[in-house]
Design a protein around this motif. Sequence first.
Motif, PDB file in Angstrom:
ATOM      1  N   THR A 113      50.267  -8.751  89.053  1.00 38.61           N
ATOM      2  CA  THR A 113      49.757  -8.458  90.380  1.00 38.61           C
ATOM      3  C   THR A 113      49.774  -9.717  91.241  1.00 38.61           C
ATOM      4  O   THR A 113      49.433 -10.791  90.756  1.00 38.61           O
ATOM      5  N   ILE A 114      50.198  -9.567  92.480  1.00 40.13           N
ATOM      6  CA  ILE A 114      50.083 -10.675  93.439  1.00 40.13           C
ATOM      7  C   ILE A 114      48.698 -10.555  94.059  1.00 40.13           C
ATOM      8  O   ILE A 114      48.429  -9.608  94.811  1.00 40.13           O
ATOM      9  N   GLU A 115      47.803 -11.479  93.748  1.00 47.62           N
ATOM     10  CA  GLU A 115      46.401 -11.348  94.120  1.00 47.62           C
ATOM     11  C   GLU A 115      46.054 -12.181  95.355  1.00 47.62           C
ATOM     12  O   GLU A 115      46.787 -13.079  95.757  1.00 47.62           O
ATOM     13  N   GLY A 116      44.940 -11.837  95.942  1.00 48.21           N
ATOM     14  CA  GLY A 116      44.458 -12.608  97.090  1.00 48.21           C
ATOM     15  C   GLY A 116      45.173 -12.277  98.384  1.00 48.21           C
ATOM     16  O   GLY A 116      45.067 -13.038  99.354  1.00 48.21           O
ATOM     17  N   THR A 125      62.869 -18.749  90.907  1.00 43.68           N
ATOM     18  CA  THR A 125      61.631 -18.164  90.407  1.00 43.68           C
ATOM     19  C   THR A 125      60.453 -18.890  91.042  1.00 43.68           C
ATOM     20  O   THR A 125      60.430 -20.117  91.113  1.00 43.68           O
ATOM     21  N   ILE A 126      59.501 -18.118  91.523  1.00 46.73           N
ATOM     22  CA  ILE A 126      58.328 -18.718  92.165  1.00 46.73           C
ATOM     23  C   ILE A 126      57.027 -18.140  91.628  1.00 46.73           C
ATOM     24  O   ILE A 126      57.034 -17.141  90.924  1.00 46.73           O
ATOM     25  N   ALA A 127      55.941 -18.791  92.017  1.00 43.50           N
ATOM     26  CA  ALA A 127      54.593 -18.272  91.781  1.00 43.50           C
ATOM     27  C   ALA A 127      54.060 -17.735  93.107  1.00 43.50           C
ATOM     28  O   ALA A 127      54.330 -18.318  94.157  1.00 43.50           O
ATOM     29  N   CYS A 128      53.362 -16.619  93.069  1.00 44.76           N
ATOM     30  CA  CYS A 128      52.735 -16.101  94.290  1.00 44.76           C
ATOM     31  C   CYS A 128      51.518 -15.300  93.877  1.00 44.76           C
ATOM     32  O   CYS A 128      51.636 -14.398  93.028  1.00 44.76           O
ATOM     33  N   GLY A 129      50.368 -15.656  94.434  1.00 48.44           N
ATOM     34  CA  GLY A 129      49.155 -14.888  94.139  1.00 48.44           C
ATOM     35  C   GLY A 129      48.851 -14.786  92.664  1.00 48.44           C
ATOM     36  O   GLY A 129      48.292 -13.797  92.210  1.00 48.44           O
ATOM     37  N   GLY A 130      49.220 -15.802  91.887  1.00 49.32           N
ATOM     38  CA  GLY A 130      48.834 -15.828  90.484  1.00 49.32           C
ATOM     39  C   GLY A 130      49.795 -15.187  89.509  1.00 49.32           C
ATOM     40  O   GLY A 130      49.528 -15.176  88.309  1.00 49.32           O
ATOM     41  N   THR A 131      50.922 -14.623  89.996  1.00 42.61           N
ATOM     42  CA  THR A 131      51.922 -14.140  89.058  1.00 42.61           C
ATOM     43  C   THR A 131      53.263 -14.790  89.384  1.00 42.61           C
ATOM     44  O   THR A 131      53.360 -15.605  90.293  1.00 42.61           O
ATOM     45  N   THR A 132      54.272 -14.455  88.598  1.00 40.19           N
ATOM     46  CA  THR A 132      55.587 -15.054  88.764  1.00 40.19           C
ATOM     47  C   THR A 132      56.572 -14.008  89.264  1.00 40.19           C
ATOM     48  O   THR A 132      56.561 -12.860  88.801  1.00 40.19           O
ATOM     49  N   ILE A 133      57.405 -14.398  90.225  1.00 38.35           N
ATOM     50  CA  ILE A 133      58.402 -13.473  90.783  1.00 38.35           C
ATOM     51  C   ILE A 133      59.784 -14.106  90.659  1.00 38.35           C
ATOM     52  O   ILE A 133      59.986 -15.248  91.067  1.00 38.35           O
ATOM     53  N   ARG A 134      60.697 -13.344  90.099  1.00 36.62           N
ATOM     54  CA  ARG A 134      62.090 -13.781  90.005  1.00 36.62           C
ATOM     55  C   ARG A 134      62.901 -13.093  91.101  1.00 36.62           C
ATOM     56  O   ARG A 134      62.594 -11.961  91.510  1.00 36.62           O
ATOM     57  N   GLY A 139      54.015  -2.448  97.148  1.00 41.97           N
ATOM     58  CA  GLY A 139      52.699  -2.719  97.713  1.00 41.97           C
ATOM     59  C   GLY A 139      52.088  -1.510  98.381  1.00 41.97           C
ATOM     60  O   GLY A 139      52.791  -0.696  98.979  1.00 41.97           O
ATOM     61  N   ASP A 140      50.769  -1.383  98.226  1.00 37.25           N
ATOM     62  CA  ASP A 140      49.995  -0.408  98.996  1.00 37.25           C
ATOM     63  C   ASP A 140      48.595  -0.958  99.189  1.00 37.25           C
ATOM     64  O   ASP A 140      48.377  -2.165  99.007  1.00 37.25           O
ATOM     65  N   ASP A 141      47.636  -0.123  99.551  1.00 43.70           N
ATOM     66  CA  ASP A 141      46.297  -0.632  99.865  1.00 43.70           C
ATOM     67  C   ASP A 141      45.581  -1.202  98.658  1.00 43.70           C
ATOM     68  O   ASP A 141      44.607  -1.928  98.808  1.00 43.70           O
ATOM     69  N   ASP A 142      46.035  -0.902  97.445  1.00 40.97           N
ATOM     70  CA  ASP A 142      45.410  -1.474  96.253  1.00 40.97           C
ATOM     71  C   ASP A 142      45.915  -2.889  95.982  1.00 40.97           C
ATOM     72  O   ASP A 142      45.250  -3.653  95.286  1.00 40.97           O
ATOM     73  N   GLY A 143      47.094  -3.218  96.495  1.00 39.10           N
ATOM     74  CA  GLY A 143      47.640  -4.541  96.238  1.00 39.10           C
ATOM     75  C   GLY A 143      49.137  -4.528  96.114  1.00 39.10           C
ATOM     76  O   GLY A 143      49.802  -3.574  96.517  1.00 39.10           O
ATOM     77  N   VAL A 144      49.676  -5.612  95.580  1.00 44.55           N
ATOM     78  CA  VAL A 144      51.118  -5.782  95.426  1.00 44.55           C
ATOM     79  C   VAL A 144      51.418  -6.049  93.965  1.00 44.55           C
ATOM     80  O   VAL A 144      50.760  -6.884  93.339  1.00 44.55           O
ATOM     81  N   ILE A 145      52.399  -5.348  93.419  1.00 41.24           N
ATOM     82  CA  ILE A 145      52.739  -5.507  92.009  1.00 41.24           C
ATOM     83  C   ILE A 145      54.217  -5.807  91.851  1.00 41.24           C
ATOM     84  O   ILE A 145      55.025  -5.471  92.719  1.00 41.24           O
ATOM     85  N   VAL A 146      54.541  -6.485  90.754  1.00 38.43           N
ATOM     86  CA  VAL A 146      55.912  -6.882  90.436  1.00 38.43           C
ATOM     87  C   VAL A 146      56.382  -6.040  89.256  1.00 38.43           C
ATOM     88  O   VAL A 146      55.708  -5.988  88.222  1.00 38.43           O
ATOM     89  N   VAL A 147      57.530  -5.389  89.400  1.00 35.05           N
ATOM     90  CA  VAL A 147      58.072  -4.553  88.319  1.00 35.05           C
ATOM     91  C   VAL A 147      59.403  -5.154  87.876  1.00 35.05           C
ATOM     92  O   VAL A 147      60.354  -5.218  88.660  1.00 35.05           O
ATOM     93  N   GLY A 193      39.538  -9.157  89.830  1.00 36.00           N
ATOM     94  CA  GLY A 193      40.881  -9.025  89.273  1.00 36.00           C
ATOM     95  C   GLY A 193      41.149  -7.724  88.546  1.00 36.00           C
ATOM     96  O   GLY A 193      42.091  -7.645  87.752  1.00 36.00           O
ATOM     97  N   ALA A 194      40.339  -6.699  88.782  1.00 37.75           N
ATOM     98  CA  ALA A 194      40.581  -5.385  88.186  1.00 37.75           C
ATOM     99  C   ALA A 194      39.765  -4.371  88.964  1.00 37.75           C
ATOM    100  O   ALA A 194      38.763  -4.728  89.600  1.00 37.75           O
ATOM    101  N   GLY A 195      40.194  -3.113  88.902  1.00 39.02           N
ATOM    102  CA  GLY A 195      39.346  -2.052  89.439  1.00 39.02           C
ATOM    103  C   GLY A 195      38.176  -1.839  88.491  1.00 39.02           C
ATOM    104  O   GLY A 195      38.235  -2.222  87.325  1.00 39.02           O
ATOM    105  N   THR A 196      37.080  -1.256  88.970  1.00 44.39           N
ATOM    106  CA  THR A 196      35.970  -0.869  88.105  1.00 44.39           C
ATOM    107  C   THR A 196      35.717   0.631  88.161  1.00 44.39           C
ATOM    108  O   THR A 196      34.910   1.146  87.394  1.00 44.39           O
TER     109      THR A 196
END
Lengths: 248, 248, 248, 248, 248, 248
Positions: free
Chosen positions: D45-48, D168-177, D184-192, E107-110
């Motif tokens: 997850t890209i957090e923050g 490859t970079i870091a963003c919001g605490g995860t790594t993206i290649r 992304g949606d209202d819950d956040g952004v995820i890397v698949v 960092g997680a849903g509850t």
Amino acid sequence: MTTEAADVVRPASNALPKALRDKLMRAPVAGLSAQLRKRGLNNVTIEGVRPLLPGVKMVGTARTLRFVPNREDLFASHGGGYNAQKRLFDAVGPGEIIVIEARGETGAGTLGDVLALRAHVAGAAGIVTDGGVRDIEAVAAVGIPVHAAGAHPAVLGRKHVPWDSDLTIACGGTTIRPGDIVVGDDDGVIVVPPAMAEDVVDEALAQEDEDAWIATQVAAGHRVEGLFPLNAQWRNKYEQSRAEEPNR
Amino acid sequence: MTTEAADVVRPASNALPKALRDKLMRAPVAGLSAQLRKRGLNNVTIEGVRPLLPGVKMVGTARTLRFVPNREDLFASHGGGYNAQKRLFDAVGPGEIIVIEARGETGAGTLGDVLALRAHVAGAAGIVTDGGVRDIEAVAAVGIPVHAAGAHPAVLGRKHVPWDSDLTIACGGTTIRPGDIVVGDDDGVIVVPPAMAEDVVDEALAQEDEDAWIATQVAAGHRVEGLFPLNAQWRNKYEQSRAEEPNR
Amino acid sequence: MTTEAADVVRPASNALPKALRDKLMRAPVAGLSAQLRKRGLNNVTIEGVRPLLPGVKMVGTARTLRFVPNREDLFASHGGGYNAQKRLFDAVGPGEIIVIEARGETGAGTLGDVLALRAHVAGAAGIVTDGGVRDIEAVAAVGIPVHAAGAHPAVLGRKHVPWDSDLTIACGGTTIRPGDIVVGDDDGVIVVPPAMAEDVVDEALAQEDEDAWIATQVAAGHRVEGLFPLNAQWRNKYEQSRAEEPNR
Amino acid sequence: MTTEAADVVRPASNALPKALRDKLMRAPVAGLSAQLRKRGLNNVTIEGVRPLLPGVKMVGTARTLRFVPNREDLFASHGGGYNAQKRLFDAVGPGEIIVIEARGETGAGTLGDVLALRAHVAGAAGIVTDGGVRDIEAVAAVGIPVHAAGAHPAVLGRKHVPWDSDLTIACGGTTIRPGDIVVGDDDGVIVVPPAMAEDVVDEALAQEDEDAWIATQVAAGHRVEGLFPLNAQWRNKYEQSRAEEPNR
Amino acid sequence: MTTEAADVVRPASNALPKALRDKLMRAPVAGLSAQLRKRGLNNVTIEGVRPLLPGVKMVGTARTLRFVPNREDLFASHGGGYNAQKRLFDAVGPGEIIVIEARGETGAGTLGDVLALRAHVAGAAGIVTDGGVRDIEAVAAVGIPVHAAGAHPAVLGRKHVPWDSDLTIACGGTTIRPGDIVVGDDDGVIVVPPAMAEDVVDEALAQEDEDAWIATQVAAGHRVEGLFPLNAQWRNKYEQSRAEEPNR
Amino acid sequence: MTTEAADVVRPASNALPKALRDKLMRAPVAGLSAQLRKRGLNNVTIEGVRPLLPGVKMVGTARTLRFVPNREDLFASHGGGYNAQKRLFDAVGPGEIIVIEARGETGAGTLGDVLALRAHVAGAAGIVTDGGVRDIEAVAAVGIPVHAAGAHPAVLGRKHVPWDSDLTIACGGTTIRPGDIVVGDDDGVIVVPPAMAEDVVDEALAQEDEDAWIATQVAAGHRVEGLFPLNAQWRNKYEQSRAEEPNR
């Protein structure tokens, strides 16, 4: 039983010229900081790190290593075995300081005593990481200067994937390029662009001389008004004093 | 004048079996961390705490104590006198480590020298708190290992109400159950689930032996490629070496 | 060559009366904190600072100095030469503790060894800053007690403009008025309003005596139930003990 | 007067295949997160970061851009003119999402409305930055999905030097290649990771169908015991229901 | 196809008496805060949380649920299936507010939309968590008031193990006991000890009346001196005004 | 019943000249930031604050108010009645923006709806606080632009003592002098030293015109190379365009 070191590789030396290194060893990081500020460089400090042992001076040229956040699939492919971290610690040469981008993440070690020893044997001048150190007692005992964000028992894979080296990195809020000069003491760690290093250290040492003389005046009871910084009158006295004791 | 200790109560011992304790005393927390990671346990470190004295090893079984945030009405009803904190420090037995949930709140002490002394006299093996410690100089002098988030002069009531004990708690970002094994050194504090402790410590000690041998090879000048971790060739040498010096 | 101290100015003394100072030197900050809490004062601790040297007691009256955030135009007009910081360090008198409002900003020093020396020569009793200290090794060697948020090599202009002094300030989360009594030890730094200082320290010292006696009972093996705090029965024993050894 | 777009360059398309993109547009990020967790990926997850506009779905492939900390000499050499940021925004193609490593630094913008417009015209599918956005009102109005750490009026040079891209970079605490799928949606952004995307989204959509049916049962008043997650009995009812309404 | 709700269980009602609830619905949280402060309660706010929808008032009695940090072995034993979270959401009754201790971990849903719906159908009055919410768009649409620390797509197991319920917990920096009254609006969430609730809300409503009258005076152009708070002269006018319009 | 406003005091106006104010109303904060940067001012943003309502532009001259940390004895002497906060809100005049130093402390309100209304009636142009706001819904409805760090229901006494006004203060990491020009929009709040305001805003508006033209070129499909920033060729086209449409 120890095996003969038949596989030892001696890397080419990227160490600083001895004269420059000796001057940097004598210049406090605070003094270098002041001179870099005069040249418009205010964001050259690696922050959030502390030396493992107090009273140790560190001078060298940067060898950079970048860790990216642990993503479990990437750790599986890149994290184990002879990874980027291991390769860089094998490649480091005399006078080099390994600088690790660990993104200020203190929840894992970024090196331990075996790698600290490896770097030390290779003649590296120091290690700086804005992450954690594991085996911290043993690392401190190796004898190589180390600045880190703290201790943590976990291996780096808990939070990192070692990714690449010998590129420009971020560490402790500033940017370090391969070959940048890195200096550390109890005040912190600073980055000195090589092209300006001679001028910066010469001016820093001159300023130290001036500050030491100012300190003796203060110790004698003088106020800092006009003295710190030196006004024309006090500067005359200082210059006169230097003329009388040129070898101080 | 000191009064005779007519009211001393000796609790039943929850201490670890001596053999297991001795092995854990020899195993660095970093080594235990690596073995727990192999079993899928990555979140077993109590973070944000530092030992009051360097170089002190701590091993014991957890006795848990939970502080909730100070709410003025609840402090009035629960905070004073013979509260949950005092009762737990009276109940602690030999070999136990008091682990305090203080929610990472550093704005108050969570224990002082009198209670540290009480725990020490009772034979407790240590104290871990993710809050503050008051009378920190005196606490360090008591002789019981203590890991804490920092020093603060205020009594716990400034930020906490001691609430209950002998339940599962959170401390420094991990979870501790009563009876969990707790081990601390300069790298940090780790939680070892009792059921896996024997296997974990045996493997950690074996790994220490391997790492020590690897370190001697590194000290002799060998690169870490193939050596750290051991490839087949290096592993042969290691095993051969162990056969030659089985008592190392 | 050192110049004669023809320009030394001896400020009038704002130092505490000797008897009060001696009592405060014997009272731990934790004890003062507990007595202030009884008077409804819970937010009198300067937080986020650590002593440069352990085991050093600091007692004095506050001389306040406020730094505002560096705004480049304001540093140009107010930051250089004989600025508010320099003027205050020249004005400080015996027994005074310079307290610097640096807004918890650790990215620059707020004083260095020359000014620490100046304050020491002037007889100041200490320095407290919730910012950084540069030349930290040299500052620690000067001999004046210093509490700070950390070390940083940069001059204050990197983050601050020294603005004014001798006004009420914020430091480490509490408020300090000129003339407030400031006491520091390894537990932290506390502010004691002058009007209540005699009562607070007398009660703190009495409580220390009580706590010391309690500690000896605990050392003898007694539980803390009824003892800490003292119930009627234990209090009798304590009072009896004091009667028998009034000079303890 | 507008000039003819004689210099428009249409990049080759790295967009996702339409069928896969359509499925990802229908799969909530929370559902993708749950499926990735089943495959052992918990740190994707890209957090923050928060979306500039609520209710906007974002799907694309990553185009990466790295900013390093502003070091004044490096900004002079690398920061101005047609820098790495400008070059990447000119190079972005249809279906791509620009992901910016800004180290969580919110004290400067990392893009503004002109570049957001450029990316939108080029057919980019979105922008994610763990730094700030300037001209935030105008950026939101452009129409391209944007997730950022906040608003800030300053140009990126206040805190960053744009350095390189397509690494490859870091963003919001995860790594993206480069080429990773980003949703992304209202819950956040995820890397698949692309290799598992088809399986992950198919299972996520199946789970959505199951969760929607569970929700209707809950709406009817059923308890979640045995229902969420489905036990054997409830699963039978669900499968029966699907058989009766296969096009739901 | 939906199944008949044969298994619906209606719990006994712990809802507030209607008259008290109606008064609390009319009293702003800021007003309740001021009255609690007069009774010495300053630390009764659940901090770090925001309402999912603005302009929604929440009143109820606390049903508590505690999550401890994810420890992988404990998640395996306690985290799945019909865990403590699921059981509590099945047990919640009309007028109750589920308050979740998630240690401020974002960092997680509850909880997600299925459980929010379950609580809503059961007549719960609200949900407060100092952790994250997943499916946040859907949760907001359910219609039950929710206050949380933010959105996150991950299931709770990424960071938590649901452990126990119906005990005293910490949430957002204060302490909540089962049965405590919880009130939320756009200013925040506050905890009202039941024993003082009638007095507190009556005084808060009286103060609102006074503040509304003061506001009309301010709107007419009067200064706040003597008016806010009311001095004797202004208080006379206020009381006179109330006498003339007793039903205002 | 409302009382006649016999006690209304109209302060002298410190409002900006209308022409300057109108230009500042048209200049985005991002544009002002860029121009201030060109003059060497990079630390002029009030950070950590958000507007209560989006899309609201705020322009005025600073009226400063300083809160110090709550120390219980000082709140007793200075916090109640017609304190520094109340006096300043009575004194504020047309066109002024009240800027409150609340040290980034979000655990209390720093103003509520009555005082927001008072300021609005007095013709104040806005309020900026790096602390909290209580009655936030009502404050937003008053109609005066407000930027704050968040909402909190508690009165300021929970965390602050209002101390003094009309002095230089810190707010959100920068320094504000009485009379400084303050401008706010959705990007943030910036401080403009009055002496340079005319030049800064004229250049900002000119740059906006240029950026708007650049945006139309980008919208037409042009790459940003050479266009953003304008190279000689593109600058010619821009100047040509302006000549053709001088009233754009």
